[in-house]
Design a protein around this motif. Structure first.
Motif, PDB file in Angstrom:
ATOM      1  N   HIS A  55       7.595   5.163   8.998  1.00  0.00           N
ATOM      2  CA  HIS A  55       7.749   5.025   7.547  1.00  0.00           C
ATOM      3  C   HIS A  55       6.376   5.187   6.907  1.00  0.00           C
ATOM      4  O   HIS A  55       5.437   4.452   7.235  1.00  0.00           O
ATOM      5  N   GLY A  56       6.246   6.166   6.014  1.00  0.00           N
ATOM      6  CA  GLY A  56       5.007   6.383   5.280  1.00  0.00           C
ATOM      7  C   GLY A  56       5.259   6.265   3.790  1.00  0.00           C
ATOM      8  O   GLY A  56       6.330   6.634   3.306  1.00  0.00           O
ATOM      9  N   SER A  57       4.269   5.762   3.063  1.00  0.00           N
ATOM     10  CA  SER A  57       4.425   5.646   1.614  1.00  0.00           C
ATOM     11  C   SER A  57       3.083   5.771   0.919  1.00  0.00           C
ATOM     12  O   SER A  57       2.031   5.500   1.506  1.00  0.00           O
ATOM     13  N   VAL A  58       3.146   6.187  -0.349  1.00  0.00           N
ATOM     14  CA  VAL A  58       1.995   6.181  -1.246  1.00  0.00           C
ATOM     15  C   VAL A  58       2.468   5.525  -2.538  1.00  0.00           C
ATOM     16  O   VAL A  58       3.479   5.936  -3.116  1.00  0.00           O
ATOM     17  N   THR A  59       1.753   4.497  -2.978  1.00  0.00           N
ATOM     18  CA  THR A  59       2.127   3.752  -4.177  1.00  0.00           C
ATOM     19  C   THR A  59       0.939   3.709  -5.137  1.00  0.00           C
ATOM     20  O   THR A  59      -0.184   3.408  -4.711  1.00  0.00           O
ATOM     21  N   TYR A  60       1.200   3.997  -6.399  1.00  0.00           N
ATOM     22  CA  TYR A  60       0.152   3.899  -7.418  1.00  0.00           C
ATOM     23  C   TYR A  60       0.105   2.473  -7.956  1.00  0.00           C
ATOM     24  O   TYR A  60       1.137   1.883  -8.270  1.00  0.00           O
ATOM     25  N   LYS A  61      -1.108   1.905  -8.058  1.00  0.00           N
ATOM     26  CA  LYS A  61      -1.316   0.565  -8.616  1.00  0.00           C
ATOM     27  C   LYS A  61      -2.047   0.707  -9.952  1.00  0.00           C
ATOM     28  O   LYS A  61      -3.269   0.864  -9.967  1.00  0.00           O
ATOM     29  N   TYR A  67      -4.559   4.069  -5.378  1.00  0.00           N
ATOM     30  CA  TYR A  67      -3.389   4.447  -4.586  1.00  0.00           C
ATOM     31  C   TYR A  67      -3.428   3.683  -3.275  1.00  0.00           C
ATOM     32  O   TYR A  67      -4.476   3.564  -2.639  1.00  0.00           O
ATOM     33  N   VAL A  68      -2.271   3.179  -2.869  1.00  0.00           N
ATOM     34  CA  VAL A  68      -2.146   2.453  -1.609  1.00  0.00           C
ATOM     35  C   VAL A  68      -1.255   3.269  -0.677  1.00  0.00           C
ATOM     36  O   VAL A  68      -0.105   3.559  -1.009  1.00  0.00           O
ATOM     37  N   MET A  69      -1.811   3.646   0.461  1.00  0.00           N
ATOM     38  CA  MET A  69      -1.056   4.367   1.482  1.00  0.00           C
ATOM     39  C   MET A  69      -0.683   3.397   2.594  1.00  0.00           C
ATOM     40  O   MET A  69      -1.483   2.531   2.952  1.00  0.00           O
ATOM     41  N   ASN A  70       0.484   3.577   3.153  1.00  0.00           N
ATOM     42  CA  ASN A  70       0.915   2.788   4.291  1.00  0.00           C
ATOM     43  C   ASN A  70       1.594   3.715   5.289  1.00  0.00           C
ATOM     44  O   ASN A  70       2.325   4.617   4.906  1.00  0.00           O
TER      45      ASN A  70
END
Length: 85
Positions: A55-61, A67-70
């Motif tokens: 599971h990969g994600s990019v979230t804007y804060k 940007y937070v990548m996981n």
């Protein structure tokens, strides 16, 4: 060879992406690449196997304009998170 998605700034000079490349085996990690001046950052990495659930994600804060990548291997619980301002 690799499988990944990412997002870039509107001027196409900054790229953030959780990646799944093949380098003598499959790996997952997060990458930040800046085109000018050239700079590349790779987080710590983890070996995964064919059939593992990733599971990969990019979230804007917006509160920190970052940007937070996981990138996570769901099967063994390994995870890495990277915040790029």
């Amino acid at each position: 060879f690799g499988i990944w998605f990412g997002i870039e700034t509107s001027d196409n000079l900054n790229l953030v992406q959780p990646v799944l490349p093949y380098e003598d085996g499959w790996l997952i990690y997060n990458e930040y690449f800046q085109w000018e001046p050239t700079y590349n950052y790779n987080s710590r990495s983890h070996n995964v196997r064919a059939g593992d659930h990733i599971h990969g994600s990019v979230t804007y804060k917006p509160e920190s304009n970052s940007y937070v990548m996981n990138n996570t291997c769901v099967d063994d619980g390994w995870s890495v998170t990277t915040e790029i301002p």
